[in-house]
Enzyme design. Sequence first.
Site, PDB file in Angstrom:
ATOM      1  N   LYS A   1      -3.691   3.565  -3.226  1.00  8.08           N
ATOM      2  CA  LYS A   1      -4.383   4.654  -3.910  1.00  8.08           C
ATOM      3  C   LYS A   1      -3.379   5.735  -4.244  1.00  8.08           C
ATOM      4  O   LYS A   1      -2.544   6.093  -3.436  1.00  8.08           O
ATOM      5  CB  LYS A   1      -5.455   5.241  -2.996  1.00  8.08           C
TER       6      LYS A   1
ATOM      7  N   MET B   1      -7.905   9.002   9.049  1.00  4.84           N
ATOM      8  CA  MET B   1      -8.472   9.408   7.755  1.00  4.84           C
ATOM      9  C   MET B   1      -9.378  10.626   7.888  1.00  4.84           C
ATOM     10  O   MET B   1     -10.425  10.696   7.244  1.00  4.84           O
ATOM     11  CB  MET B   1      -9.282   8.241   7.144  1.00  4.84           C
TER      12      MET B   1
ATOM     13  N   ASP C   1       0.823  -1.212   0.000  1.00  3.24           N
ATOM     14  CA  ASP C   1       0.000   0.000   0.000  1.00  3.24           C
ATOM     15  C   ASP C   1       0.860   1.265   0.000  1.00  3.24           C
ATOM     16  O   ASP C   1       2.054   1.215   0.245  1.00  3.24           O
ATOM     17  CB  ASP C   1      -0.867   0.036   1.263  1.00  3.24           C
TER      18      ASP C   1
HETATM   19  N1  SAH Z   1      -4.177   0.062   9.262  1.00  2.40           N
HETATM   20  C1  SAH Z   1      -3.622   1.378   9.511  1.00  2.40           C
HETATM   21  C2  SAH Z   1      -4.634   2.492   9.284  1.00  2.40           C
HETATM   22  C3  SAH Z   1      -5.163   2.575   7.870  1.00  2.40           C
HETATM   23  S1  SAH Z   1      -6.219   3.959   7.636  1.00  2.40           S
HETATM   24  C4  SAH Z   1      -3.063   1.420  10.937  1.00  2.40           C
HETATM   25  O1  SAH Z   1      -3.305   0.507  11.727  1.00  2.40           O
HETATM   26  O2  SAH Z   1      -2.314   2.353  11.239  1.00  2.40           O
HETATM   27  C5  SAH Z   1      -5.086   5.184   7.099  1.00  2.40           C
HETATM   28  C6  SAH Z   1      -5.014   6.317   8.092  1.00  2.40           C
HETATM   29  O3  SAH Z   1      -4.127   5.989   9.157  1.00  2.40           O
HETATM   30  C7  SAH Z   1      -4.461   7.603   7.550  1.00  2.40           C
HETATM   31  O4  SAH Z   1      -5.434   8.345   6.853  1.00  2.40           O
HETATM   32  C8  SAH Z   1      -4.021   8.318   8.811  1.00  2.40           C
HETATM   33  O5  SAH Z   1      -5.118   8.865   9.494  1.00  2.40           O
HETATM   34  C9  SAH Z   1      -3.507   7.148   9.639  1.00  2.40           C
HETATM   35  N2  SAH Z   1      -2.049   7.013   9.530  1.00  2.40           N
HETATM   36  C10 SAH Z   1      -1.368   5.965   9.031  1.00  2.40           C
HETATM   37  N3  SAH Z   1      -0.049   6.166   9.114  1.00  2.40           N
HETATM   38  C11 SAH Z   1       0.123   7.373   9.691  1.00  2.40           C
HETATM   39  C12 SAH Z   1       1.258   8.156  10.051  1.00  2.40           C
HETATM   40  N4  SAH Z   1       2.508   7.719   9.855  1.00  2.40           N
HETATM   41  N5  SAH Z   1       1.048   9.361  10.628  1.00  2.40           N
HETATM   42  C13 SAH Z   1      -0.190   9.819  10.849  1.00  2.40           C
HETATM   43  N6  SAH Z   1      -1.300   9.135  10.525  1.00  2.40           N
HETATM   44  C14 SAH Z   1      -1.150   7.926   9.952  1.00  2.40           C
END
Ligand code: SAH
Length: 266
Positions: free
Chosen positions: A61, A177, A39
Amino acid sequence: MVQSETGHVFLIGAGPGDPELITVKGLRSLRAAEVILYDRLVAPELLEEAHPSALRIFVGKQPQHHTLKQHEINALLIKYAREGKIVARLKGGDPYVFGRGGEEALALREAGISFEVIPGITSAIAVPTAAGIPVTHRDYASSLTIVTGHEARGGDEAPAINWEALAKLGGTIVVLMGVRALPRFTQQMLEAGMNPQTPAAIIQEGTTSRQRTLVATLESIALQALEQDITSPALTIIGEVVSLAHELHAITALPSVQDLLLSRAS
Ligand code: SAH
């Protein structure tokens, strides 16, 4: 047991951004993979850990590019597994936290493919931690709620969030998100009677070298995020624990383990 004739899929949580924050098991499985589907949120450095001959397929995406639909990703996983390949499905954070990993696992199960889920460190907890914000603290918060800002409005998004109920629940609220929806949900929480001075922070690209943290209040965060051009991936954290950020941030801003070892060796 991994059966090479039928293939096998590892659904791997890649961690929150820092490539060193994948689990030992996740890294081992990644190194064993022949095909990798990854991803946008996966640290590029992790792909270098894979076998040089491994096929790497980007399925995330990307603005202005054709984006694979979820059913197309599921079909690819099944196709390579049926060819007998060891497949790594590398997803940001934990595969089952808003990552549609549950849908992929169900599709694999339905297709009779052998698979294993390897949990990951979710950004929902690790990103605040790295920014000096403990998601719970005995004096400030005894609950943590993780929600999506990308709610249903007729599309295929998650069901709508009851922001009013959340405002009443209090504790710590982490919104994933939610960059675009920030003005909308902060307004809804204010209208539900939440204290406008409640500390709130937005953290962009947490745990990476590009991490940006903006600390404000529930009332002011949406405008400040806009002014400072905060963009995705970012998460918002609302609650009294955010007030600890100023004190604890310096402690977490340490060099990486590798840098520390290198400086000792020299
Ligand atoms: N499965 C992932 C989340 C997927 S949804 C998890 O457990 O972390 C994707 C969202 O995760 C992004 O839109 C953002 O809100 C958050 N996110 C993921 N990585 C991030 C990062 N390094 N810093 C801030 N937000 C993050």
